[in-house]
Scaffold this motif. Structure first.
Motif, PDB file in Angstrom:
ATOM      1  N   GLY A  30       0.692  -1.066  -0.044  1.00  0.00           N
ATOM      2  CA  GLY A  30       0.104   0.083   0.004  1.00  0.00           C
ATOM      3  C   GLY A  30       0.921   1.250   0.045  1.00  0.00           C
ATOM      4  O   GLY A  30       1.974   1.145   0.135  1.00  0.00           O
ATOM      5  N   GLN A  31       0.289   2.462  -0.206  1.00  0.00           N
ATOM      6  CA  GLN A  31       0.932   3.737  -0.076  1.00  0.00           C
ATOM      7  C   GLN A  31      -0.003   4.759   0.700  1.00  0.00           C
ATOM      8  O   GLN A  31      -1.156   4.532   0.611  1.00  0.00           O
ATOM      9  CB  GLN A  31       1.427   4.139  -1.337  1.00  0.00           C
ATOM     10  CG  GLN A  31       0.408   4.175  -2.616  1.00  0.00           C
ATOM     11  CD  GLN A  31       0.798   4.682  -3.699  1.00  0.00           C
ATOM     12  OE1 GLN A  31       1.993   4.561  -3.912  1.00  0.00           O
ATOM     13  NE2 GLN A  31       0.135   4.653  -4.587  1.00  0.00           N
ATOM     14  N   MET A  32       0.854   5.881   1.125  1.00  0.00           N
ATOM     15  CA  MET A  32       0.126   6.851   1.753  1.00  0.00           C
ATOM     16  C   MET A  32       0.826   8.205   1.258  1.00  0.00           C
ATOM     17  O   MET A  32       1.943   8.270   1.337  1.00  0.00           O
ATOM     18  CB  MET A  32       0.465   6.496   3.284  1.00  0.00           C
ATOM     19  CG  MET A  32      -0.397   7.364   4.263  1.00  0.00           C
ATOM     20  SD  MET A  32      -0.244   7.076   5.894  1.00  0.00           S
ATOM     21  CE  MET A  32      -1.143   5.543   6.035  1.00  0.00           C
ATOM     22  N   PRO A  33       0.160   9.276   1.162  1.00  0.00           N
ATOM     23  CA  PRO A  33       0.609  10.540   0.793  1.00  0.00           C
ATOM     24  C   PRO A  33       1.230  11.242   1.803  1.00  0.00           C
ATOM     25  O   PRO A  33       0.796  11.030   2.995  1.00  0.00           O
ATOM     26  CB  PRO A  33      -0.666  11.237   0.008  1.00  0.00           C
ATOM     27  CG  PRO A  33      -1.801  10.616   0.697  1.00  0.00           C
ATOM     28  CD  PRO A  33      -1.529   9.333   1.173  1.00  0.00           C
ATOM     29  N   VAL A  34       2.287  12.103   1.450  1.00  0.00           N
ATOM     30  CA  VAL A  34       2.963  12.931   2.511  1.00  0.00           C
ATOM     31  C   VAL A  34       2.340  14.480   2.341  1.00  0.00           C
ATOM     32  O   VAL A  34       2.159  15.033   1.385  1.00  0.00           O
ATOM     33  CB  VAL A  34       4.323  13.421   2.189  1.00  0.00           C
ATOM     34  CG1 VAL A  34       5.064  14.294   3.320  1.00  0.00           C
ATOM     35  CG2 VAL A  34       5.002  11.780   2.276  1.00  0.00           C
ATOM     36  N   ALA A  35       1.698  14.690   3.654  1.00  0.00           N
ATOM     37  CA  ALA A  35       1.248  16.424   3.693  1.00  0.00           C
ATOM     38  C   ALA A  35       2.502  17.335   3.824  1.00  0.00           C
ATOM     39  O   ALA A  35       2.018  18.354   2.957  1.00  0.00           O
ATOM     40  CB  ALA A  35       0.330  16.344   4.777  1.00  0.00           C
ATOM     41  N   GLU A  36       3.490  17.153   4.401  1.00  0.00           N
ATOM     42  CA  GLU A  36       4.471  18.078   4.581  1.00  0.00           C
ATOM     43  C   GLU A  36       5.619  17.284   5.188  1.00  0.00           C
ATOM     44  O   GLU A  36       5.574  16.331   5.700  1.00  0.00           O
ATOM     45  CB  GLU A  36       4.213  19.414   5.461  1.00  0.00           C
ATOM     46  CG  GLU A  36       3.721  18.847   6.687  1.00  0.00           C
ATOM     47  CD  GLU A  36       3.235  20.052   7.266  1.00  0.00           C
ATOM     48  OE1 GLU A  36       2.464  20.898   6.904  1.00  0.00           O
ATOM     49  OE2 GLU A  36       3.381  20.132   8.660  1.00  0.00           O
ATOM     50  N   ALA A  37       6.898  17.867   4.833  1.00  0.00           N
ATOM     51  CA  ALA A  37       8.201  17.564   5.442  1.00  0.00           C
ATOM     52  C   ALA A  37       9.241  18.453   5.288  1.00  0.00           C
ATOM     53  O   ALA A  37       9.160  19.548   4.581  1.00  0.00           O
ATOM     54  CB  ALA A  37       8.633  16.258   4.233  1.00  0.00           C
ATOM     55  N   ASP A  38       9.933  18.469   6.305  1.00  0.00           N
ATOM     56  CA  ASP A  38      11.013  19.389   6.713  1.00  0.00           C
ATOM     57  C   ASP A  38      12.142  18.625   7.041  1.00  0.00           C
ATOM     58  O   ASP A  38      12.616  17.860   7.938  1.00  0.00           O
ATOM     59  CB  ASP A  38      10.641  20.119   7.983  1.00  0.00           C
ATOM     60  CG  ASP A  38      11.806  21.182   8.218  1.00  0.00           C
ATOM     61  OD1 ASP A  38      12.806  21.532   7.507  1.00  0.00           O
ATOM     62  OD2 ASP A  38      11.742  21.771   9.491  1.00  0.00           O
ATOM     63  N   ILE A  39      13.100  18.837   5.786  1.00  0.00           N
ATOM     64  CA  ILE A  39      14.275  17.796   5.791  1.00  0.00           C
ATOM     65  C   ILE A  39      15.556  18.616   5.496  1.00  0.00           C
ATOM     66  O   ILE A  39      15.577  19.519   4.823  1.00  0.00           O
ATOM     67  CB  ILE A  39      14.458  16.936   4.514  1.00  0.00           C
ATOM     68  CG1 ILE A  39      13.035  16.014   4.604  1.00  0.00           C
ATOM     69  CG2 ILE A  39      15.704  16.078   4.436  1.00  0.00           C
ATOM     70  CD1 ILE A  39      12.547  15.204   3.324  1.00  0.00           C
ATOM     71  N   ARG A  40      16.418  18.571   6.754  1.00  0.00           N
ATOM     72  CA  ARG A  40      17.793  19.144   6.651  1.00  0.00           C
ATOM     73  C   ARG A  40      18.817  18.340   6.774  1.00  0.00           C
ATOM     74  O   ARG A  40      18.812  17.434   7.587  1.00  0.00           O
ATOM     75  CB  ARG A  40      17.803  20.086   7.939  1.00  0.00           C
ATOM     76  CG  ARG A  40      16.190  21.079   7.998  1.00  0.00           C
ATOM     77  CD  ARG A  40      16.367  22.169   8.943  1.00  0.00           C
ATOM     78  NE  ARG A  40      15.095  23.010   9.003  1.00  0.00           N
ATOM     79  CZ  ARG A  40      14.936  24.022   7.992  1.00  0.00           C
ATOM     80  NH1 ARG A  40      15.889  24.111   7.256  1.00  0.00           N
ATOM     81  NH2 ARG A  40      13.882  24.320   7.789  1.00  0.00           N
ATOM     82  N   ILE A  41      20.026  18.243   5.808  1.00  0.00           N
ATOM     83  CA  ILE A  41      20.921  17.469   5.749  1.00  0.00           C
ATOM     84  C   ILE A  41      22.214  17.929   5.951  1.00  0.00           C
ATOM     85  O   ILE A  41      22.401  19.115   5.107  1.00  0.00           O
ATOM     86  CB  ILE A  41      20.731  16.605   4.486  1.00  0.00           C
ATOM     87  CG1 ILE A  41      19.439  15.927   3.992  1.00  0.00           C
ATOM     88  CG2 ILE A  41      22.058  15.453   4.444  1.00  0.00           C
ATOM     89  CD1 ILE A  41      19.326  15.378   2.912  1.00  0.00           C
ATOM     90  N   ASP A  42      23.068  17.537   6.801  1.00  0.00           N
ATOM     91  CA  ASP A  42      24.343  18.149   6.958  1.00  0.00           C
ATOM     92  C   ASP A  42      25.147  16.964   6.268  1.00  0.00           C
ATOM     93  O   ASP A  42      25.210  16.093   7.034  1.00  0.00           O
ATOM     94  CB  ASP A  42      24.850  18.430   8.123  1.00  0.00           C
ATOM     95  CG  ASP A  42      26.170  19.066   8.656  1.00  0.00           C
ATOM     96  OD1 ASP A  42      27.029  18.678   7.923  1.00  0.00           O
ATOM     97  OD2 ASP A  42      26.162  19.909   9.608  1.00  0.00           O
ATOM     98  N   PHE A  43      26.060  17.268   5.376  1.00  0.00           N
ATOM     99  CA  PHE A  43      26.662  16.290   4.448  1.00  0.00           C
ATOM    100  C   PHE A  43      28.099  15.968   4.989  1.00  0.00           C
ATOM    101  O   PHE A  43      28.642  14.909   5.030  1.00  0.00           O
ATOM    102  CB  PHE A  43      27.011  16.557   3.198  1.00  0.00           C
ATOM    103  CG  PHE A  43      25.754  16.661   2.435  1.00  0.00           C
ATOM    104  CD1 PHE A  43      25.101  15.654   1.755  1.00  0.00           C
ATOM    105  CD2 PHE A  43      25.073  17.857   2.263  1.00  0.00           C
ATOM    106  CE1 PHE A  43      23.926  15.525   1.242  1.00  0.00           C
ATOM    107  CE2 PHE A  43      23.736  17.933   1.635  1.00  0.00           C
ATOM    108  CZ  PHE A  43      22.996  16.452   0.913  1.00  0.00           C
ATOM    109  N   THR A  44      28.503  16.874   6.157  1.00  0.00           N
ATOM    110  CA  THR A  44      29.705  16.576   6.776  1.00  0.00           C
ATOM    111  C   THR A  44      29.666  16.013   8.297  1.00  0.00           C
ATOM    112  O   THR A  44      30.450  15.286   8.682  1.00  0.00           O
ATOM    113  CB  THR A  44      30.641  17.949   6.980  1.00  0.00           C
ATOM    114  OG1 THR A  44      29.777  18.683   7.601  1.00  0.00           O
ATOM    115  CG2 THR A  44      31.075  18.479   5.683  1.00  0.00           C
ATOM    116  N   ASP A  45      28.427  16.126   8.915  1.00  0.00           N
ATOM    117  CA  ASP A  45      27.989  15.700  10.098  1.00  0.00           C
ATOM    118  C   ASP A  45      26.469  15.099  10.245  1.00  0.00           C
ATOM    119  O   ASP A  45      25.816  15.978  10.556  1.00  0.00           O
ATOM    120  CB  ASP A  45      28.384  16.769  11.238  1.00  0.00           C
ATOM    121  CG  ASP A  45      28.248  16.124  12.649  1.00  0.00           C
ATOM    122  OD1 ASP A  45      27.775  14.787  12.846  1.00  0.00           O
ATOM    123  OD2 ASP A  45      28.231  16.816  13.483  1.00  0.00           O
TER     124      ASP A  45
END
Length: 172
Positions: A30-45
């Motif tokens: 099955g699948q479910m939709p995303v309402a919102e997302a806050d994604i923050r990526i630090d590539f060094t740490d």
């Protein structure tokens, strides 16, 4: 001085929050939709990275019409009283290529700790080092019973497997 984590916006039309379960010993997806997302990526740490996601269970598809109806009802997700499912990361370890994400998942108003495996990829056709568009693959397993979503145990087994593929783009 360390660089700040980079913000990314979800591309919902190219992202899938997938789940699978056993219905009478048959694997169903099955699948479910995303309402919102806050994604923050630090590539060094990666420990300075964070993920927060809100899902819309009322728009989920359990793979079969009768299973979807049962899943949305009061014995499982109870979407009339609990219109969202949320995940908030608490810690991320490893590397961008292979990380482990611990966080809090809230289903039916019940919050439990979960661990997801995370892998980060450049999207197909991108030049090496171009981190403007990425794909995140999150996998894990949760117990539906731990969240009180334990209706129809004679038909649906516990646990539920997750396979979430999210396409993200660097936020402006």
């Amino acid at each position: 001085m360390a660089a700040a984590p980079v913000g990314y916006a979800l591309q919902p039309e190219a992202s899938t929050v997938g789940f699978s379960y056993f219905l009478n010993a048959e694997r169903v997806r099955g699948q479910m939709p995303v309402a919102e997302a806050d994604i923050r990526i630090d590539f060094t740490d990666v420990s300075r990275s964070s993920v927060s996601v809100t899902l819309l269970p009322a728009r989920a598809d359990a793979g079969l019409p009768f299973a979807t109806e049962a899943m949305l009802g009061g014995q499982v997700l109870d979407v009339a009283n609990h219109p969202t499912i949320t995940f908030q990361s608490r810690s991320i370890t490893g590397s961008p290529a292979r990380a482990q994400m611990q966080g809090d998942l809230t289903i039916r108003g019940i919050t439990r700790p979960v661990t997801l495996q995370a892998r980060l990829y450049r999207q197909r056709g991108q030049a090496e080092g171009d981190l403007s568009q990425l794909t995140i693959l999150l996998t894990g397993r949760i117990s539906r019973g731990a969240f009180g979503a334990d209706g129809f145990p004679q038909f649906v087994q516990d646990p539920i497997d997750l396979s979430i593929r999210a396409r993200i783009q660097r936020a402006p």
